[in-house]
Design a protein around this motif. Sequence first.
Motif, PDB file in Angstrom:
ATOM      1  N   ARG A  16      41.064  50.801  38.579  1.00 43.98           N
ATOM      2  CA  ARG A  16      39.790  51.667  39.053  1.00 43.98           C
ATOM      3  C   ARG A  16      38.645  51.158  38.267  1.00 43.98           C
ATOM      4  N   ASP A  17      38.604  50.851  37.021  1.00 45.65           N
ATOM      5  CA  ASP A  17      37.482  50.300  36.258  1.00 45.65           C
ATOM      6  C   ASP A  17      36.955  48.890  36.777  1.00 45.65           C
ATOM      7  N   ALA A  18      38.122  48.220  36.911  1.00 46.66           N
ATOM      8  CA  ALA A  18      37.864  46.740  37.377  1.00 46.66           C
ATOM      9  C   ALA A  18      37.180  46.941  38.727  1.00 46.66           C
ATOM     10  N   LEU A  19      37.696  47.508  39.645  1.00 48.64           N
ATOM     11  CA  LEU A  19      36.939  47.557  40.881  1.00 48.64           C
ATOM     12  C   LEU A  19      35.641  48.074  40.906  1.00 48.64           C
ATOM     13  N   LEU A  20      35.190  49.034  39.957  1.00 45.93           N
ATOM     14  CA  LEU A  20      33.821  49.637  39.985  1.00 45.93           C
ATOM     15  C   LEU A  20      33.135  48.564  39.545  1.00 45.93           C
ATOM     16  N   VAL A  21      33.395  47.781  38.419  1.00 45.91           N
ATOM     17  CA  VAL A  21      32.720  46.759  37.615  1.00 45.91           C
ATOM     18  C   VAL A  21      32.351  45.895  38.598  1.00 45.91           C
ATOM     19  N   LEU A  22      33.298  45.253  39.233  1.00 49.60           N
ATOM     20  CA  LEU A  22      33.411  44.219  40.100  1.00 49.60           C
ATOM     21  C   LEU A  22      32.560  44.247  41.412  1.00 49.60           C
ATOM     22  N   SER A  23      32.752  45.529  41.896  1.00 45.14           N
ATOM     23  CA  SER A  23      31.764  45.890  43.035  1.00 45.14           C
ATOM     24  C   SER A  23      30.222  45.807  42.540  1.00 45.14           C
ATOM     25  N   GLU A  24      30.012  46.359  41.446  1.00 46.09           N
ATOM     26  CA  GLU A  24      28.666  46.330  41.021  1.00 46.09           C
ATOM     27  C   GLU A  24      28.020  45.028  40.438  1.00 46.09           C
ATOM     28  N   TYR A  25      28.881  44.161  39.771  1.00 40.59           N
ATOM     29  CA  TYR A  25      28.326  42.951  39.213  1.00 40.59           C
ATOM     30  C   TYR A  25      28.310  41.756  39.931  1.00 40.59           C
ATOM     31  N   LEU A  26      29.585  41.775  40.814  1.00 45.06           N
ATOM     32  CA  LEU A  26      29.664  40.395  41.743  1.00 45.06           C
ATOM     33  C   LEU A  26      28.319  39.970  42.494  1.00 45.06           C
ATOM     34  N   PRO A  27      27.822  41.183  43.384  1.00 42.52           N
ATOM     35  CA  PRO A  27      26.430  40.599  43.976  1.00 42.52           C
ATOM     36  C   PRO A  27      25.484  40.298  43.071  1.00 42.52           C
ATOM     37  N   GLN A  28      25.572  40.448  41.854  1.00 43.95           N
ATOM     38  CA  GLN A  28      24.380  40.094  40.919  1.00 43.95           C
ATOM     39  C   GLN A  28      24.660  38.665  40.447  1.00 43.95           C
ATOM     40  N   LEU A  52      42.749  42.528  43.296  1.00 46.61           N
ATOM     41  CA  LEU A  52      41.377  42.976  43.047  1.00 46.61           C
ATOM     42  C   LEU A  52      40.467  41.741  42.964  1.00 46.61           C
ATOM     43  N   LEU A  53      40.702  40.896  41.857  1.00 44.97           N
ATOM     44  CA  LEU A  53      39.645  39.858  41.602  1.00 44.97           C
ATOM     45  C   LEU A  53      39.728  38.694  42.742  1.00 44.97           C
ATOM     46  N   LEU A  54      40.538  38.250  43.157  1.00 48.66           N
ATOM     47  CA  LEU A  54      40.680  37.187  43.847  1.00 48.66           C
ATOM     48  C   LEU A  54      40.111  37.452  45.516  1.00 48.66           C
ATOM     49  N   PRO A  55      40.515  38.599  45.828  1.00 52.28           N
ATOM     50  CA  PRO A  55      40.023  38.731  47.076  1.00 52.28           C
ATOM     51  C   PRO A  55      38.473  39.025  47.191  1.00 52.28           C
ATOM     52  N   LEU A  56      37.958  39.618  46.198  1.00 47.94           N
ATOM     53  CA  LEU A  56      36.535  40.001  45.910  1.00 47.94           C
ATOM     54  C   LEU A  56      35.547  38.739  45.653  1.00 47.94           C
ATOM     55  N   LEU A  57      36.143  37.717  45.223  1.00 45.20           N
ATOM     56  CA  LEU A  57      35.204  36.567  45.024  1.00 45.20           C
ATOM     57  C   LEU A  57      34.607  35.932  46.278  1.00 45.20           C
ATOM     58  N   PRO A  58      33.460  35.816  46.199  1.00 45.15           N
ATOM     59  CA  PRO A  58      32.722  35.260  47.365  1.00 45.15           C
ATOM     60  C   PRO A  58      33.209  33.895  47.843  1.00 45.15           C
ATOM     61  N   THR A  59      33.321  33.246  46.577  1.00 44.86           N
ATOM     62  CA  THR A  59      33.670  31.548  46.990  1.00 44.86           C
ATOM     63  C   THR A  59      34.692  31.221  45.819  1.00 44.86           C
ATOM     64  N   PHE A  80      53.192  37.265  41.639  1.00 38.60           N
ATOM     65  CA  PHE A  80      51.940  37.300  42.147  1.00 38.60           C
ATOM     66  C   PHE A  80      51.270  35.598  42.787  1.00 38.60           C
ATOM     67  N   ASP A  81      52.437  35.114  43.193  1.00 33.27           N
ATOM     68  CA  ASP A  81      52.359  33.842  43.428  1.00 33.27           C
ATOM     69  C   ASP A  81      51.526  33.555  44.680  1.00 33.27           C
ATOM     70  N   HIS A  82      50.343  32.403  44.424  1.00 33.42           N
ATOM     71  CA  HIS A  82      49.388  32.243  45.523  1.00 33.42           C
ATOM     72  C   HIS A  82      48.890  30.756  45.381  1.00 33.42           C
ATOM     73  N   ASN A  83      48.501  30.134  46.268  1.00 33.49           N
ATOM     74  CA  ASN A  83      48.015  28.882  46.520  1.00 33.49           C
ATOM     75  C   ASN A  83      46.796  28.691  45.715  1.00 33.49           C
ATOM     76  N   SER A  84      46.028  29.496  45.348  1.00 35.50           N
ATOM     77  CA  SER A  84      44.667  29.557  44.888  1.00 35.50           C
ATOM     78  C   SER A  84      44.783  30.160  43.468  1.00 35.50           C
ATOM     79  N   LEU A  85      46.030  30.392  43.016  1.00 29.53           N
ATOM     80  CA  LEU A  85      46.179  31.134  41.658  1.00 29.53           C
ATOM     81  C   LEU A  85      47.336  30.500  40.676  1.00 29.53           C
ATOM     82  N   SER A  86      46.863  30.422  39.587  1.00 28.34           N
ATOM     83  CA  SER A  86      47.925  29.919  38.783  1.00 28.34           C
ATOM     84  C   SER A  86      47.906  30.852  37.224  1.00 28.34           C
TER      85      SER A  86
END
Length: 271
Positions: A16-28, A52-59, A80-86
Motif C-alpha cells: 500500500r505504501d509503495a503504491l501511494l509513494v510511487l503515485s505521488e513521486y513518479l510524475p515528479q 507495482l514498480l515495473l508496470p508504473l515506470l514511464p520508461t 517473478f521472472d520477466h524479460n525486463s527484470l533480474s
Amino acid sequence: MEDAQLYASANALQRRDALLVLSEYLPQMAWRDEGEAVMDIGCGSGDVTRNLLLPLLPTVDHVTGVDVSSEMVNFAAKTFDHNSLSFRQLDIEKTIQPRQIFPDGFTKVFSFYCLHWVREQEQCLKNIYQLLQPGGEALLVFLANNPLFTMYENMSLKPEWHEYMKDVSNFISVYQHKSDPAQAMSDIAEDVGFDILSCEAPQLEFVFQNINYVKNAIQAVNPFLKRVPEEKREAFLRDSLQELARLKTQRPDGQMVARYSLMVAHLHRPE
C-alpha cells in the motif's frame, strides 16, 4: 526476514505504501525517452518490484532487484521472472565499491521498506550515490519510527526472551528516537553529496484485516524468531502481539492498527 513465501503473502502494508509513494513521486521525476536503467534495493520476495514498480515506470530498459538475502533473491527470480527484470544478491550497507559489480550504474534507484534495517546510513547512501549515474535520482521509502521497534525493545528486556535479543539495537531504525527524522536523514544525504529534492516523514496508519494477519506480518519480518527454539516460538509470537496491544495498537472494535512515520526521501545526484 528469510521466509519469502510468508512475506509475499503478508506485506499488504508495504504494498500500500509503495503504491501511494510511487503515485505521488513518479510524475515528479525526470524520465528519459530512451528508457531507464533502474535498481530496486531490498526487493525482498520480488512482488513489489514486479507487480507495482515495473508496470508504473514511464520508461524502462531494465530493472534490477537486489536483496541481502539469497533466499529472497532466489524466490523472486523463480516467481517473478520477466524479460525486463533480474534479481541479484547485494548488501547495500556492507558492499565496497558497488559500481564494480554494476559498472554501468543506474539512472534511477528505488527502495521500499528496506533501509530501516541499515545501521550505517552514511555508507549505504554513499553506495547508492555511487550506483547512480550523474543526474540520476533515488526514491527511498522506509520506516522512520514504528511501534514494532518499540515492541522489540520491550521484548528484549524480558528474561525469557533477552538471550535471543541481546543485539536488539541492530534491528531498530536509527531514526526511531529522533525528534526530526527527516532532517537527520537530509543531513546525512547532503553530506554524501546528494541534492535533497524532498525528504519527509509523514505519520501514517494501517488497519490490519484480523489478528492472524498481524501475526503473519510480525512473523514475516521478525529477525529474532529463528533464534527462538521452535517449541517457544508460538509463545514468543503471542507475547509480541500482547506487547503491541499494550502499545495502544488495538482499536475499540478489536482491529489492530499500525501508527508509524514513513521516511520518503527523493534525492538527486548532481551532474
